[in-house]
Design a protein around this motif. Structure first.
Motif, short mmCIF file in Angstrom:
data_model
loop_
_atom_site.label_atom_id
_atom_site.label_comp_id
_atom_site.label_asym_id
_atom_site.label_seq_id
_atom_site.Cartn_x
_atom_site.Cartn_y
_atom_site.Cartn_z
N HIS A 21 46.99 23.52 4.98
CA HIS A 21 48.26 22.95 5.34
C HIS A 21 49.54 23.21 4.30
O HIS A 21 49.38 23.67 3.15
N GLU A 22 50.66 23.12 5.00
CA GLU A 22 51.81 23.46 4.08
C GLU A 22 52.57 22.40 3.42
O GLU A 22 52.61 21.49 3.96
N ILE A 23 52.87 22.47 2.17
CA ILE A 23 53.48 21.32 1.54
C ILE A 23 54.97 21.92 0.85
O ILE A 23 54.81 22.29 -0.12
N PRO A 24 55.76 21.63 1.72
CA PRO A 24 57.30 22.35 1.41
C PRO A 24 57.64 21.67 0.10
O PRO A 24 57.52 20.20 0.03
N GLY A 25 58.22 22.26 -1.02
CA GLY A 25 58.67 21.91 -2.04
C GLY A 25 57.73 21.68 -3.17
O GLY A 25 58.02 21.18 -4.39
N VAL A 26 56.48 21.76 -3.07
CA VAL A 26 55.48 21.64 -3.99
C VAL A 26 55.01 22.97 -4.56
O VAL A 26 54.43 23.80 -3.66
N VAL A 81 53.40 25.52 -1.59
CA VAL A 81 52.14 25.75 -1.06
C VAL A 81 51.86 26.06 0.27
O VAL A 81 52.30 25.30 1.20
N ASN A 82 51.40 27.44 0.62
CA ASN A 82 51.30 27.65 2.05
C ASN A 82 52.53 27.77 2.77
O ASN A 82 52.38 28.19 4.05
N ASP A 83 53.61 27.38 2.41
CA ASP A 83 54.90 27.29 2.99
C ASP A 83 55.27 28.67 3.50
O ASP A 83 55.78 29.35 2.43
#
Lengths: 253, 449
Positions: A91-96, A143-145
């Motif tokens: 999963h993508e976690i924008p901003g982390v 993360v993954n973004d």
């Protein structure tokens, strides 16, 4: 105390449809097992059930990790107890940022009041990123973004290397990887192989098993393990196709 | 100010509205002010008296809770009595490396420190700048003709403002570190009118951080601020408004105007954590070819806070670009309103313009309103606008939990990340770190996740 990841008679359903139908297998510490199987056989369901995804209801069976039943633990407790799932679709976690994410995961493993040594953390992370040929800019990125498929998979392996689990399940880690990325990922996994750790490699294709050579190969079909053999079983499957196993089953039945 | 005048106005407007007060609620600082400035003040005051109160049926005030914006008993702010402790607070909270630091409390300058300012740069409280730099101030001060509904507040601000900072970077002058300004306010119904005017000439560069804070918690102070940002050929301005007032009491209106010249770049960010009611208006003119403006927002609302934000991205020349990203996280019974308009004026070909508002709903009772808009009158234009509202996805929480992070911490990390995404696009590691810490502090204080 047994030193293994032992799945026994596991039944699991999604919205009243049974996907896992009495699956059993045991991965002793130090071994690498592979599960191969056609699409829809329940491979990814197995990985998610072990991790504790709430969409799946376990109706029977146990998943014993060194005598602790994973199914009795919360999702995060399973991870802290030493279980790791490398996601097929991370999963993508924008901003982390990646670094903060890893730090939080490691911090969660420390007793209350104890803080991570930031210098040692970065040193360790950089060394492992180098091993995976990951650019250091990934530490600051979310993360993954915006990561490519290959970058996401490498990031999963980086997380595994940082968290040093007792047992790791790799769910179709090879999908979407070109051959160079595949070699790097496999190398990362091989470096982690040890008598203290067990692996379950879930894959649709034999190709990955050229680089992560398994001790045991299981064939999964319709929610069960239908055949178990050595690494040569993977080659046989690749050559004859999955129909071969299901036909063989029909004959023996 | 003439009280006779106000009484006449009272009679004239009695049908539609009752005037809020008889004279601008500002203390007499007995300054020698130039005539042109006195004129702005008196004209603004007349405009203020003549304008009707905002109405809900006005599109610009749609969804707004109008009960919150009547400041009937506004009075001039009194001097703060704990000046030394405010200065200490401001020093403790500023970024480590800054060009200059100014602290205002209830409209009065209480501290200033110049640390690292190029010789040719000018950095002065506006009322002091009027004497020696009146021509530059006059050329750029309150030149915005339109508003996004806040005309009455703009007029009030024009009639009353005498605090805030004037920063001027002449041609080629680069002020590398941020100029930090603190605006403390306090006292029930006491009003401050801070103004920030930043002018970056050709290839010059300015970075400013405005901090808005309360002197003490829970007082019904009112802040009516104005910001003018100007960058001419190749000039750059970055402006940050960090509004971290007490969440019980203060009401805050801030009207921003940005004008970017040829190949110039202006970045402005609105971070809202405090105050009970906030109205931000941001008007952005890409005036000449190649100009670029970016607008970022990060609002963390809880309790019964209401944040009302209206923006205009006006493309007035060719090859102009703009990008807007607003992130709102809402908890409890809080409300946000976002209304954004992209206008591509006739002939503004090859324009790229983006506008995104994302709302994270942390409670069933929170309410996020979004009204994106687009008007295009040119060719070869790339524009997109959109807004989304939603909750944290279970899959994201699952992913973090699967790495050993407890669900509650996972929720916090994701929410914080959501908020930080827009702030992280600013320039300056210390600036971002400072904002992140503030946002994190407010998150940590929330009870209901």
């Amino acid at each position: 105390m047994s030193q293994s990841l032992k799945i026994e008679n596991l039944h699991a359903s999604v919205e009243d449809t049974e996907i896992l139908k009495g699956l059993s297998l045991e991965i002793p510490k130090g071994e690498v097992h592979a599960i191969m199987g056609p699409n829809g056989s329940g491979k990814s369901t197995l990985s998610k059930v072990m991790a504790g995804h709430e969409d799946y209801e376990v109706t029977a069976g146990t998943v014993l990790m060194d005598d602790v039943d994973l199914l009795d633990l919360e999702i995060d407790e399973r991870s802290r107890a030493g279980f790791f799932l490398a996601f097929q679709y991370p999963h993508e976690i924008p901003g982390v940022s990646n670094a903060n994410f890893l730090r939080a995961a490691l911090q969660a493993r420390l007793p209350k009041g104890e803080e991570i040594d930031a210098v040692a953390f970065y040193k360790d992370m950089y060394a492992k990123m180098d091993a995976l040929s990951m650019d250091r800019k990934f530490t600051g990125r979310s993360v993954n973004d915006g990561f490519s498929g290959g970058e996401k998979k490498r990031n999963e392996i980086l997380q595994m290397m940082m968290l040093e689990p007792k047992y790791a399940v790799l769910d179709e880690t090879d999908s979407g990887l070109d051959i160079d990325a595949l070699k790097i990922v496999a190398e990362g996994v091989n470096r982690m192989r040890s008598p203290e750790r067990g692996f379950l490699v879930i894959t649709h294709y034999q190709r990955l098993l050229d680089y992560i050579v398994p001790d045991v190969v299981h064939v999964m079909s319709d929610g069960q393990i239908v055949k178990t053999g050595g690494k040569e079983l993977a080659l046989e499957l690749e050559e004859k196709g999955y129909d071969w196993v299901t036909e063989e089953l029909a004959v023996t039945a | 100010m003439s009280s006779t005048l106000s009484e006449n106005e009272t009679a004239a407007t009695a049908e539609t509205s009752v005037p809020w007060f008889a004279a601008p609620p500002v203390h007499d600082i007995a300054l020698e002010l130039p005539d042109w400035y006195r004129e702005i003040q008196s004209e603004s005051w007349q405009t203020f008296l003549n304008l009707p109160d905002p109405e809900r049926r006005d599109e610009n005030w749609r969804f707004a809770d109008l009960r919150k914006l009547r400041f009937a008993e506004l009075i001039a702010a009194r001097p703060a009595d704990n000046v030394e402790s405010l200065v200490q607070r401001a020093k403790a909270e500023r970024v480590e490396h800054f060009a200059a630091h100014f602290v205002f409390a209830n409209n009065r300058l209480i501290y200033s420190e110049v640390a690292d300012l190029p010789e040719e740069a000018i950095c002065l409280p506006i009322n002091q700048a009027l004497a020696d730099h009146g021509d530059v101030v006059r050329a750029h001060f309150m030149k915005e003709e339109g508003t996004l509904g806040g005309a009455k507040f703009q007029a009030l601000h024009g009639a009353a403002t005498l605090s805030g900072l004037f920063v001027h970077a002449p041609k080629g002058c680069v002020i590398e570190k941020p100029v930090v300004v603190h605006h403390f306010s306090g006292g029930d119904f006491q009003a401050i009118f801070p103004h920030t005017l930043a002018v970056a000439e050709d290839n010059a560069s300015i970075s400013i951080m405005d901090f808005f804070e309360s002197i003490v918690d829970g007082e019904q102070s009112v802040i009516v601020g104005g910001v003018d940002l100007v960058a001419s050929n190749g000039g750059r301005v970055q402006y940050v408004s960090m509004q971290d007032e007490s969440d019980a009491g203060p009401k805050h209106v801030q009207l921003n105007s940005s004008r970017a010249g040829r190949d110039a770049n202006i970045v402005s960010a609105f971070v809202n954590l405090g105050a009970s009611w906030v109205r931000n208006e941001s008007i952005n003119h890409m005036q000449e070819n190649g100009s670029d403006i970016q607008i970022f927002g990060a609002c963390l609302a809880n309790g019964s806070q209401e944040y009302d934000q209206r923006t205009l991205q006006s493309h007035e020349a060719e090859h102009t670009t703009s990008d807007l990203l607003f992130k709102n996280a809402l908890y409890d019974e809080s409300r946000t309103i976002f209304a954004g308009l992209i206008q591509v004026q006739p002939g503004s070909h090859h324009t790229d313009s983006y506008q995104t508002c994302r709302n994270l709903l942390g409670s069933d009772k929170a309410e996020a309103n979004a009204m994106p808009g687009l008007e295009i009158d040119a060719d070869q234009v790339k524009c997109s606008h959109g807004s989304t509202s939603g909750q944290i996805s279970d899959e994201e929480i699952f992913y973090l939990q699967a790495r050993g992070i407890p669900a509650e911490s996972a929720r916090q990390m994701i929410s914080l990340g959501f908020m930080n995404e827009s702030v992280s696009k600013l320039t300056g590691a210390e600036i971002k770190e400072n904002l992140f810490e503030r946002i994190e502090r407010k998150f940590a204080s929330l009870r209901n996740w």
